[in-house]
Design a protein around this motif. Structure first.
Motif, PDB file in Angstrom:
ATOM      1  N   PRO A  88      -8.685  17.923  80.286  1.00 14.82           N
ATOM      2  CA  PRO A  88      -7.547  18.834  80.466  1.00 14.82           C
ATOM      3  C   PRO A  88      -6.754  18.938  79.169  1.00 14.82           C
ATOM      4  O   PRO A  88      -6.512  17.943  78.480  1.00 14.82           O
ATOM      5  CB  PRO A  88      -6.731  18.151  81.564  1.00 14.82           C
ATOM      6  CG  PRO A  88      -7.036  16.693  81.403  1.00 14.82           C
ATOM      7  CD  PRO A  88      -8.450  16.597  80.895  1.00 14.82           C
TER       8      PRO A  88
ATOM      9  N   SER B  87      -2.010  25.527  79.963  1.00 21.24           N
ATOM     10  CA  SER B  87      -3.023  24.545  80.354  1.00 21.24           C
ATOM     11  C   SER B  87      -4.401  25.193  80.300  1.00 21.24           C
ATOM     12  O   SER B  87      -4.561  26.398  80.518  1.00 21.24           O
ATOM     13  CB  SER B  87      -2.760  24.002  81.755  1.00 21.24           C
ATOM     14  OG  SER B  87      -2.930  25.010  82.724  1.00 21.24           O
TER      15      SER B  87
ATOM     16  N   GLU C  19     -14.496  18.352  81.143  1.00 20.18           N
ATOM     17  CA  GLU C  19     -13.694  17.473  81.988  1.00 20.18           C
ATOM     18  C   GLU C  19     -12.372  17.089  81.323  1.00 20.18           C
ATOM     19  O   GLU C  19     -11.620  16.291  81.860  1.00 20.18           O
ATOM     20  CB  GLU C  19     -14.493  16.207  82.308  1.00 20.18           C
ATOM     21  CG  GLU C  19     -15.768  16.478  83.117  1.00 20.18           C
ATOM     22  CD  GLU C  19     -16.504  15.204  83.452  1.00 20.18           C
ATOM     23  OE1 GLU C  19     -16.067  14.130  82.990  1.00 20.18           O
ATOM     24  OE2 GLU C  19     -17.520  15.276  84.166  1.00 20.18           O
TER      25      GLU C  19
ATOM     26  N   SER D  86      -8.827  23.859  80.671  1.00 17.74           N
ATOM     27  CA  SER D  86      -9.775  22.766  80.926  1.00 17.74           C
ATOM     28  C   SER D  86     -11.013  22.983  80.074  1.00 17.74           C
ATOM     29  O   SER D  86     -11.666  24.027  80.159  1.00 17.74           O
ATOM     30  CB  SER D  86     -10.167  22.718  82.408  1.00 17.74           C
ATOM     31  OG  SER D  86     -11.081  21.663  82.630  1.00 17.74           O
TER      32      SER D  86
END
Length: 260
Positions: free
Chosen positions: A28, A21, A26, A23
């Protein structure tokens, strides 16, 4: 810059992003995907879908918030770029303007340019392989755009890492020259068996040399599969829509160029 001495598999290495994961502003991003060893994989998708970020996570220029990056089965998630068995060529070729072609390539062997006889032999071979023999003493400003990208590729060859990442390095080249560079990548891949991951917005590039396709959409891996299946009409609907939109955009750009 790495000195090329990091341990590595002898041939192309598998690459896995295990529930990685990240970011981006804004947005993801979540990547869970395997790249087969010693294959050429085209990474495609709309602008902003995370293609360059995916490569940067593999190379170590970005660090995941969670998950693991595995290369050749080894977890490299916490390793800096210099410790990863990876080479990367960017759209901007990252050459040093004050160094000659030979010196820019030599950086792939030694950041201090303290080169052994074996290094010099490897550099000469890479320049010959990329069609730059005889241009060793030229500066980047004395080269064409295609020649500068060949210098960046020659530097990759002397590093001799099992994974090669290409972030649209030929996007600014004309169609004929871009095809020549793609064919060179395919030939080098055939000779060395590297794992090649290349980002492209051009379906024809993926069709020309891609063996697999990974398609990103909205920050996730939307589809994967063999390139021949994708381009034979068996690809997922999201890919077919993208290719149709890309083709229409290409026609519009061509019409605009003819009007100017």
């Amino acid at each position: 810059m790495p000195d090329g001495t990091a341990s590595r598999p002898e041939k192309g290495a598998s690459v896995r992003l295990d529930k990685v994961s990240f970011s981006y502003g804004e947005t993801p991003l979540v990547f869970d995907v395997d790249f087969a060893a010693a294959k050429i994989t085209a990474i495609m998708g709309p602008s902003g879908s995370g293609k360059s970020t995916l490569l940067n996570l593999i190379a170590g220029f970005e660090m995941p918030l969670s998950g693991r990056v595995l290369i050749g089965g080894a977890d490299v998630s916490a390793e800096p770029p210099s410790a990863r068995p990876v080479s990367m060529v960017f759209q901007e070729n990252n050459l040093f303007a004050h160094l000659s072609v030979e010196q820019n390539v030599g950086l792939g062997r030694s950041p201090s340019l303290r080169l052994t006889e074996a290094d010099q032999t490897a550099i000469a071979g890479a320049l010959e392989r990329t069609g730059l023999a005889g241009k060793e003493r030229r500066l980047p400003r004395e080269l064409s755009g295609g020649e500068r990208q060949r210098v960046a590729l020659a530097r990759v060859l002397v590093r001799d890492r099992p994974v090669l990442l290409l972030d649209e390095p030929f996007a600014s080249l004309g169609p004929a020259l871009r095809d020549d560079m793609l064919d060179l990548i395919a030939a080098v891949h055939a000779e060395r068996g590297m794992t090649v991951l290349f980002v492209t917005h051009q379906p024809e590039d993926a069709r020309r040399i891609g063996q697999h396709v990974v398609f990103l959409d909205n920050g996730v891996v939307a589809a994967t599969g063999r390139a021949e299946d994708f381009f034979a009409g068996a690809g997922p609907e999201v890919f077919r829509r993208y290719v149709g939109a890309s083709a229409r955009d290409a026609v519009s750009r061509d019409i605009a160029r003819k009007r100017t």
